[in-house]
Design an enzyme around this catalytic site. Structure first.
Site, PDB file in Angstrom:
ATOM      1  CB  CYS A 113       1.684   4.366  -7.632  1.00  0.00           C
ATOM      2  SG  CYS A 113       1.708   5.908  -8.538  1.00  0.00           S
ATOM      3  N   GLY A 158       0.804  -1.224   0.000  1.00  0.00           N
ATOM      4  CA  GLY A 158       0.000   0.000   0.000  1.00  0.00           C
ATOM      5  C   GLY A 158       0.831   1.264   0.000  1.00  0.00           C
TER       6      GLY A 158
END
Ligand code: RRO
Length: 305
Positions: free
Chosen positions: A129, A72
């Protein structure tokens, strides 16, 4: 003993074997890793403008052919990262690559500027990302225009620090992205980031094994994918390449160089073996070079038609 010393973008690396971003995350652990025999450079976990917390645990799960992860983009944010980088830089003697990650194109310039002030040897742009500029939530690295804009912004801020564009394999034709990166001014390419994303199921609990359910696939499973990507990129661009994906032996590293990589990233294998994976791979490379009469690594680079 054959030398593994390698020149990449005019910087001398004691070995082509580098740690990839996101595996060793604490600053002090990177300082320890940098002392390992056979390591050529350290890559920092991707830094974003603001702090990011991790996804729900577990964030990394092993399976028979490698790992899946969904960490994450956990990192302390630019302000703290800059302090950490300055502190650790004094302790390490190998080149330092700082990876950066952003969620909007407008974040890249201030982020890269802040990182450039710490004077790393390289800035790597993580283009895989989630992209909140785009309603589909695609990574920048799956959109040619976004790839170009991100690199141009970072180049504008980086000054004389060379910029590496880290590409995702999760596109139909990776050569289009390599060409766009070169045309936008990237000094080098690293490939590949994790593949997928993938999903693993815990049958006994009847739920996904990762806390975030899906995540990037790494390790042995993606080595053939990584080799094919590096091979195609090397045929397309003239800038140097860091080959990443499933490297855990000297033979894997030599294969990566034969398809066109100058440096070779080691990631998942650090999880499996620990820091000693670096002297192990370096020794195996030297043994292969002796056995097959390979003068130096330059002589085998991109030797596959
Ligand atoms: O932090 C992550 O979840 C992560 C990142 Br930034 C990346 O570039 N690749 C990956 O597989 N995981």
């Amino acid at each position: 003993m054959k030398t593994l010393q390698t020149k990449f973008c005019n910087v001398t690396f004691p070995s082509p074997l580098i740690s990839v971003s996101g595996i060793v995350t604490s600053p002090q652990a990177n300082a320890v890793l940098a002392k390992e025999k056979g390591i050529g450079a350290i890559t920092w976990k991707s830094v974003s403008l603001r702090e990011r917390k991790s996804h729900p645990v577990p964030v990394v799960v092993p399976y028979s052919s490698g790992y899946i992860n969904s960490v994450g983009l956990q990192n302390p944010g630019l302000e703290q990262a800059a302090k950490d980088i300055l502190h650790i830089k004094k302790q390490i003697r190998v080149p330092l690559i700082i990876s950066i990650v952003a969620f909007q194109i407008s974040e890249f310039y201030p982020l890269a500027l802040g990182v450039a002030k710490t004077r790393p040897d390289f800035i790597e742009i993580n283009l895989s990302c989630p992209n909140v500029d785009d309603e589909a939530g695609k990574p920048f690295g799956t959109d040619l225009l976004m790839t170009t804009l991100a690199i141009q912004e970072v180049k504008r801020a980086a000054g004389d620090i060379p910029v590496i564009a880290k590409l995702t394999p999760n596109v139909v034709d990776i050569t289009e992205f390599a060409r766009a990166a070169e045309e936008a001014g990237a000094d080098a390419i690293s490939a590949i980031n994790t593949s997928g994303p993938g999903l693993l199921i815990d049958v006994s609990k009847r739920k996904p094994k990762l806390g975030h359910k899906i995540g990037g696939i790494s390790g042995k499973a993606i080595k053939p994918l990584a080799l094919r990507c590096v091979y195609e990129i090397a045929k397309t661009v003239n800038i140097p390449i860091i080959g990443i994906g499933g490297v855990s032996t000297g033979e894997d590293a030599i294969e990566m160089i034969m398809v066109g990589a100058t440096l070779v990233g080691v990631g998942s294998a650090i999880f499996g073996v620990g820091n000693s994976i670096f002297p192990k791979i370096a020794q195996q490379m030297q043994d292969i070079m002796e056995k097959h009469h390979i003068r130096d690594l330059k002589s085998i680079k991109k030797c596959i038609d």
